[in-house]
Design a protein around this motif. Structure first.
Motif, PDB file in Angstrom:
ATOM      1  N   ASN A 151       0.784  -1.229   0.000  1.00 60.81           N
ATOM      2  CA  ASN A 151       0.000   0.000   0.000  1.00 60.81           C
ATOM      3  C   ASN A 151       0.820   1.285   0.000  1.00 60.81           C
ATOM      4  OD1 ASN A 151       0.804   0.531   2.672  1.00 60.81           O
ATOM      5  ND2 ASN A 151      -0.797  -0.778   3.472  1.00 60.81           N
ATOM      6  N   VAL A 152       0.103   2.366  -0.163  1.00 61.77           N
ATOM      7  CA  VAL A 152       0.690   3.692  -0.298  1.00 61.77           C
ATOM      8  C   VAL A 152       1.459   4.110   0.952  1.00 61.77           C
ATOM      9  CG1 VAL A 152      -1.486   4.752   0.456  1.00 61.77           C
ATOM     10  CG2 VAL A 152       0.145   6.097  -0.846  1.00 61.77           C
ATOM     11  N   HIS A 153       1.072   3.606   2.111  1.00 66.72           N
ATOM     12  CA  HIS A 153       1.741   3.993   3.350  1.00 66.72           C
ATOM     13  C   HIS A 153       3.181   3.499   3.369  1.00 66.72           C
ATOM     14  CE1 HIS A 153      -2.144   5.291   4.781  1.00 66.72           C
ATOM     15  NE2 HIS A 153      -2.635   4.098   4.483  1.00 66.72           N
ATOM     16  N   TYR A 154       3.401   2.264   2.981  1.00 65.33           N
ATOM     17  CA  TYR A 154       4.747   1.698   3.001  1.00 65.33           C
ATOM     18  C   TYR A 154       5.645   2.374   1.968  1.00 65.33           C
ATOM     19  CZ  TYR A 154       8.494  -1.764   2.789  1.00 65.33           C
ATOM     20  OH  TYR A 154       9.714  -2.381   2.804  1.00 65.33           O
ATOM     21  N   ALA A 155       5.105   2.657   0.795  1.00 64.79           N
ATOM     22  CA  ALA A 155       5.901   3.312  -0.244  1.00 64.79           C
ATOM     23  C   ALA A 155       6.402   4.677   0.223  1.00 64.79           C
ATOM     24  CB  ALA A 155       5.064   3.458  -1.518  1.00 64.79           C
ATOM     25  N   ARG A 156       5.566   5.431   0.901  1.00 62.49           N
ATOM     26  CA  ARG A 156       5.985   6.764   1.362  1.00 62.49           C
ATOM     27  C   ARG A 156       6.903   6.682   2.577  1.00 62.49           C
ATOM     28  NH1 ARG A 156       0.530   9.907   2.079  1.00 62.49           N
ATOM     29  NH2 ARG A 156      -0.111   7.858   2.848  1.00 62.49           N
ATOM     30  N   TYR A 157       6.670   5.710   3.422  1.00 61.28           N
ATOM     31  CA  TYR A 157       7.550   5.473   4.569  1.00 61.28           C
ATOM     32  C   TYR A 157       8.988   5.260   4.104  1.00 61.28           C
ATOM     33  CZ  TYR A 157       9.855   2.136   7.760  1.00 61.28           C
ATOM     34  OH  TYR A 157      10.754   1.465   8.543  1.00 61.28           O
ATOM     35  N   ARG A 158       9.169   4.463   3.048  1.00 62.94           N
ATOM     36  CA  ARG A 158      10.510   4.217   2.527  1.00 62.94           C
ATOM     37  C   ARG A 158      11.145   5.515   2.024  1.00 62.94           C
ATOM     38  NH1 ARG A 158      10.206  -0.100  -1.937  1.00 62.94           N
ATOM     39  NH2 ARG A 158      12.476  -0.109  -1.711  1.00 62.94           N
ATOM     40  N   ARG A 159      10.368   6.342   1.375  1.00 64.43           N
ATOM     41  CA  ARG A 159      10.914   7.588   0.836  1.00 64.43           C
ATOM     42  C   ARG A 159      11.277   8.567   1.945  1.00 64.43           C
ATOM     43  NH1 ARG A 159       7.778   5.430  -3.185  1.00 64.43           N
ATOM     44  NH2 ARG A 159       8.578   5.765  -5.300  1.00 64.43           N
ATOM     45  N   LEU A 160      10.508   8.592   3.020  1.00 62.51           N
ATOM     46  CA  LEU A 160      10.857   9.469   4.137  1.00 62.51           C
ATOM     47  C   LEU A 160      12.226   9.108   4.698  1.00 62.51           C
ATOM     48  CD1 LEU A 160       7.649  10.038   6.321  1.00 62.51           C
ATOM     49  CD2 LEU A 160       8.781  11.647   4.779  1.00 62.51           C
ATOM     50  N   HIS A 161      12.492   7.816   4.838  1.00 65.61           N
ATOM     51  CA  HIS A 161      13.782   7.404   5.371  1.00 65.61           C
ATOM     52  C   HIS A 161      14.932   7.793   4.449  1.00 65.61           C
ATOM     53  CE1 HIS A 161      13.256   5.476   9.197  1.00 65.61           C
ATOM     54  NE2 HIS A 161      12.206   4.823   8.762  1.00 65.61           N
ATOM     55  N   LEU A 162      14.674   7.838   3.150  1.00 66.45           N
ATOM     56  CA  LEU A 162      15.747   8.208   2.234  1.00 66.45           C
ATOM     57  C   LEU A 162      16.078   9.694   2.306  1.00 66.45           C
ATOM     58  CD1 LEU A 162      15.170   6.113  -1.009  1.00 66.45           C
ATOM     59  CD2 LEU A 162      16.872   5.791   0.774  1.00 66.45           C
ATOM     60  N   LEU A 163      15.249  10.487   2.972  1.00 64.74           N
ATOM     61  CA  LEU A 163      15.563  11.898   3.172  1.00 64.74           C
ATOM     62  C   LEU A 163      16.672  12.080   4.199  1.00 64.74           C
ATOM     63  CD1 LEU A 163      11.960  13.427   3.158  1.00 64.74           C
ATOM     64  CD2 LEU A 163      13.633  13.431   1.303  1.00 64.74           C
ATOM     65  N   GLU A 164      16.909  11.057   5.011  1.00 65.74           N
ATOM     66  CA  GLU A 164      18.034  11.075   5.940  1.00 65.74           C
ATOM     67  C   GLU A 164      19.325  10.915   5.128  1.00 65.74           C
ATOM     68  OE1 GLU A 164      19.420   8.750  10.030  1.00 65.74           O
ATOM     69  OE2 GLU A 164      17.740   8.010   8.826  1.00 65.74           O
ATOM     70  N   ARG A 165      20.265  11.815   5.308  1.00 64.59           N
ATOM     71  CA  ARG A 165      21.410  11.922   4.406  1.00 64.59           C
ATOM     72  C   ARG A 165      22.211  10.625   4.298  1.00 64.59           C
ATOM     73  NH1 ARG A 165      22.837  16.843   2.612  1.00 64.59           N
ATOM     74  NH2 ARG A 165      24.975  16.151   2.293  1.00 64.59           N
ATOM     75  N   SER A 166      22.374   9.931   5.402  1.00 62.62           N
ATOM     76  CA  SER A 166      23.238   8.746   5.392  1.00 62.62           C
ATOM     77  C   SER A 166      22.497   7.458   5.046  1.00 62.62           C
ATOM     78  CB  SER A 166      23.900   8.584   6.766  1.00 62.62           C
ATOM     79  OG  SER A 166      22.911   8.371   7.768  1.00 62.62           O
ATOM     80  N   LYS A 167      21.193   7.553   4.801  1.00 60.24           N
ATOM     81  CA  LYS A 167      20.400   6.334   4.669  1.00 60.24           C
ATOM     82  C   LYS A 167      20.794   5.520   3.442  1.00 60.24           C
ATOM     83  CE  LYS A 167      17.339   3.517   6.120  1.00 60.24           C
ATOM     84  NZ  LYS A 167      17.624   2.745   7.344  1.00 60.24           N
ATOM     85  N   MET A 168      21.068   6.162   2.316  1.00 57.00           N
ATOM     86  CA  MET A 168      21.434   5.410   1.128  1.00 57.00           C
ATOM     87  C   MET A 168      22.721   4.623   1.353  1.00 57.00           C
ATOM     88  SD  MET A 168      20.325   7.575  -2.269  1.00 57.00           S
ATOM     89  CE  MET A 168      21.282   9.045  -1.947  1.00 57.00           C
ATOM     90  N   GLU A 169      23.703   5.230   2.031  1.00 55.90           N
ATOM     91  CA  GLU A 169      24.942   4.523   2.322  1.00 55.90           C
ATOM     92  C   GLU A 169      24.674   3.318   3.218  1.00 55.90           C
ATOM     93  OE1 GLU A 169      27.993   7.032   3.862  1.00 55.90           O
ATOM     94  OE2 GLU A 169      27.631   8.609   2.381  1.00 55.90           O
ATOM     95  N   THR A 170      23.805   3.490   4.197  1.00 61.46           N
ATOM     96  CA  THR A 170      23.476   2.388   5.102  1.00 61.46           C
ATOM     97  C   THR A 170      22.830   1.239   4.345  1.00 61.46           C
ATOM     98  OG1 THR A 170      23.164   3.912   6.961  1.00 61.46           O
ATOM     99  CG2 THR A 170      22.145   1.734   7.142  1.00 61.46           C
ATOM    100  N   LEU A 171      21.857   1.551   3.495  1.00 62.38           N
ATOM    101  CA  LEU A 171      21.172   0.507   2.737  1.00 62.38           C
ATOM    102  C   LEU A 171      22.126  -0.207   1.788  1.00 62.38           C
ATOM    103  CD1 LEU A 171      17.788   2.283   1.892  1.00 62.38           C
ATOM    104  CD2 LEU A 171      18.172   0.457   3.552  1.00 62.38           C
ATOM    105  N   LEU A 172      23.006   0.537   1.145  1.00 64.99           N
ATOM    106  CA  LEU A 172      23.971  -0.075   0.243  1.00 64.99           C
ATOM    107  C   LEU A 172      24.879  -1.038   1.006  1.00 64.99           C
ATOM    108  CD1 LEU A 172      25.464  -0.407  -2.430  1.00 64.99           C
ATOM    109  CD2 LEU A 172      26.731   1.697  -1.899  1.00 64.99           C
ATOM    110  N   GLY A 173      25.338  -0.614   2.174  1.00 68.20           N
ATOM    111  CA  GLY A 173      26.184  -1.484   2.980  1.00 68.20           C
ATOM    112  C   GLY A 173      25.465  -2.761   3.388  1.00 68.20           C
ATOM    113  N   GLU A 174      24.195  -2.646   3.728  1.00 66.43           N
ATOM    114  CA  GLU A 174      23.422  -3.826   4.098  1.00 66.43           C
ATOM    115  C   GLU A 174      23.184  -4.742   2.897  1.00 66.43           C
ATOM    116  OE1 GLU A 174      21.072  -1.582   7.779  1.00 66.43           O
ATOM    117  OE2 GLU A 174      20.005  -2.050   5.913  1.00 66.43           O
ATOM    118  N   HIS A 175      22.978  -4.151   1.729  1.00 70.28           N
ATOM    119  CA  HIS A 175      22.842  -4.958   0.518  1.00 70.28           C
ATOM    120  C   HIS A 175      24.123  -5.760   0.254  1.00 70.28           C
ATOM    121  CE1 HIS A 175      19.364  -2.602  -1.610  1.00 70.28           C
ATOM    122  NE2 HIS A 175      18.971  -3.279  -0.554  1.00 70.28           N
ATOM    123  N   ARG A 176      25.258  -5.131   0.465  1.00 65.44           N
ATOM    124  CA  ARG A 176      26.525  -5.838   0.238  1.00 65.44           C
ATOM    125  C   ARG A 176      26.679  -7.009   1.207  1.00 65.44           C
ATOM    126  NH1 ARG A 176      29.530  -3.949  -3.528  1.00 65.44           N
ATOM    127  NH2 ARG A 176      29.515  -1.760  -4.178  1.00 65.44           N
TER     128      ARG A 176
END
Length: 230
Positions: A154-179
């Motif tokens: 649903n729409v709630h989860y999609a927007r929740y994910r985008r809010l977290h990406l507004l945190e500057r370091s979040k993309m680096e964290t997710l990339l590290g976890e993917h690795r």
């Protein structure tokens, strides 16, 4: 694509990407002028958005973009954790080699995400490759249909994910976890899967970051009413 379908697509995009923030009022007059469409077909679009959870309709206040419901988010995350934990365990426990094409695809996705992080490119692009990474894992296990079901979340989860990406370091964290997930699957380290999936998918739902910075976006209990534990 019909005019109504195009308007529906555009409004969904604006809501999902937070261009239209939760609580924003979608007045019929303004929308009619924006899309140059009469109010009768426009009302059909608004009713569809309400049915799918994009809008809430309030007496005297009109059509408001729905607030993000963290209880709904938690249930989608529970589903993802349950499915992905089992899928990754199976992949990391295989005795036969993983398909080389699938491993190469995962590695290529990680490289694309790394370029996005280094260059500070569009977060929507990063989110696209985030989905592609998990989809590729589901595909390796032959569970594409389950991924398609998650993507319809649903729409709630999609927007929740985008809010977290507004945190500057979040993309680096997710990339590290993917690795780490990639290494665990390729190196047959099934013992780490539970912890990695829990950290990657579930940890943020209890974080104070959203409540501190985006409380106005969230559906929260009225003052004086305790929140339900997530």
């Amino acid at each position: 694509m019909t005019v109504k379908a195009e308007i529906l697509r555009q409004l969904k995009h604006d809501i999902l990407t937070l261009a239209l923030k939760p609580g924003s009022r979608l007045g019929e007059t303004a929308l009619s002028e924006r899309f140059r469409i009469s109010r009768t077909p426009l009302r059909d679009v608004l009713k569809q958005l309400e049915r799918e959870g994009y809008l809430d309709v309030y007496p005297k206040r009109g059509n408001l973009v729905s607030y993000i419901d963290l209880e709904s988010v938690e249930q989608i995350i529970y589903l993802r954790v349950t499915l992905e934990r089992d899928i990754l365990r199976n992949l990391a426990s295989r005795t036969r080699p993983l398909p080389p094409a699938g491993v190469l695809e995962l590695g290529g996705i990680l490289e694309r995400q790394e370029r996005i992080v280094r260059s500070g490119q569009d977060r929507e692009d990063f989110l696209h490759w985030d989905d592609a990474f998990h989809q590729a894992l589901f595909a390796l296990e032959g569970r594409e249909l389950l991924w398609d079901l998650i993507r319809q979340a649903n729409v709630h989860y999609a927007r929740y994910r985008r809010l977290h990406l507004l945190e500057r370091s979040k993309m680096e964290t997710l990339l590290g976890e993917h690795r780490l997930i990639f290494d665990s699957v390729v190196n047959r380290d099934a013992a780490r899967i539970d912890e990695l999936v829990q950290r990657h998918l579930h940890e943020d739902v209890n974080a104070a970051y959203l409540r501190e910075h985006f409380a106005a976006y969230l559906k929260l209990p009225p003052l004086g009413e305790p929140e339900q534990p997530l």
